[in-house]
Design an enzyme around this catalytic site. Structure first.
Site, PDB file in Angstrom:
ATOM      1  N   ALA A 253      69.845 -32.284 141.850  1.00 37.13           N
ATOM      2  CA  ALA A 253      69.508 -32.355 140.008  1.00 37.13           C
ATOM      3  C   ALA A 253      68.361 -32.193 139.821  1.00 37.13           C
ATOM      4  O   ALA A 253      67.141 -32.621 138.774  1.00 37.13           O
ATOM      5  CB  ALA A 253      69.395 -33.901 140.965  1.00 37.13           C
ATOM      6  N   ASP A 254      67.732 -31.054 140.126  1.00 44.86           N
ATOM      7  CA  ASP A 254      67.143 -29.784 139.523  1.00 44.86           C
ATOM      8  C   ASP A 254      66.517 -29.246 139.503  1.00 44.86           C
ATOM      9  O   ASP A 254      65.784 -28.163 140.998  1.00 44.86           O
ATOM     10  CB  ASP A 254      65.508 -30.956 139.743  1.00 44.86           C
ATOM     11  CG  ASP A 254      64.768 -30.212 138.890  1.00 44.86           C
ATOM     12  OD1 ASP A 254      65.258 -29.814 137.657  1.00 44.86           O
ATOM     13  OD2 ASP A 254      63.250 -30.494 139.366  1.00 44.86           O
TER      14      ASP A 254
END
Length: 223
Positions: A8-9
């Site tokens: 997610a990043d």
């Protein structure tokens, strides 16, 4: 992903290499690690929709819809563009002064300095809109299956509310305008980028499929 986790990043800051740049050019083997799992979440039980970093974030996260491991694939392809060119593909903060074409109108958008003085929610919406606009310009309009979830940014016809008619630019042309790549290199890289930058998460390749793509079959690093 095989362990049921979404990072997610994905971005340059979170990619770690166990080798110096000089050793890379010499063809020495090395390992790559993904760091900073602070935003990671189980695929089966997403606990936050406030994830990612603006320039690398997938469209489904911008639109606050359910995301999957495919969001990491999107970010990885955006990262790949930066590794090849040195610039951010979706430069929503106008940090790289990228030429998106003489009629793109990017220079007319509000500056980051002006945005910093506005309400934080309005600032987030402005950046999200700029990201969606750049996505439209570079990879085309989003399908209505996605725009229906983003009525804050899109009208009922699936057009961006403030920019119903935009001028597009291909990744190949973007590279020819800004970087010293040959026509063939630009076409090959554009084909690879569009392989991964699919609006629909279901159409994006898996990590394994990405590694099997012809563009990734690099067998020699030339100094």
């Amino acid at each position: 992903h095989s362990e049921g986790l979404i990072h997610a990043d994905i971005k340059p800051d979170n990619i770690l290499m166990t080798v110096s740049a000089d050793d890379v050019y010499k063809g020495k083997p090395f390992n790559i690690y993904v760091g900073d799992l602070g935003s990671s979440t189980p695929s089966s039980d997403i606990f936050s929709y406030t994830v990612g970093t603006d320039e690398y974030i997938a469209p489904e996260i911008i639109l606050d819809t359910k995301y999957t491991t495919a969001a990491d694939i999107w970010s990885a392809f955006v990262l790949c563009y930066e590794l090849v060119t040195g610039d951010i593909l979706f430069d929503a903060h106008n940090e790289c002064s990228i030429d998106y074409g003489i009629d793109m109108g990017f220079e007319e958008d509000e500056s980051c300095e002006e945005n910093e003085e506005s309400d934080s929610d309005d600032d987030d919406e402005e950046i999200n809109y700029q990201l969606l606009k750049l996505m439209w310009r570079i990879i085309g309009p989003a399908p209505k299956s996605m725009t229906k979830h983003g009525r804050l940014y899109y009208n009922s016809r699936g057009q961006l509310k403030l920019d119903p008619e935009l001028t597009s630019i291909s990744i190949s042309d973007l590279m020819k305008i800004n970087y010293n790549f040959s026509e063939e290199e630009c076409k090959q890289f554009e084909e690879f980028m569009l392989f991964g930058l699919q609006y629909s998460p279901k159409l994006r390749p898996t990590s394994k499929q990405v590694l099997e793509h012809p563009w990734m079959q690099i067998t020699k690093i030339e100094n």
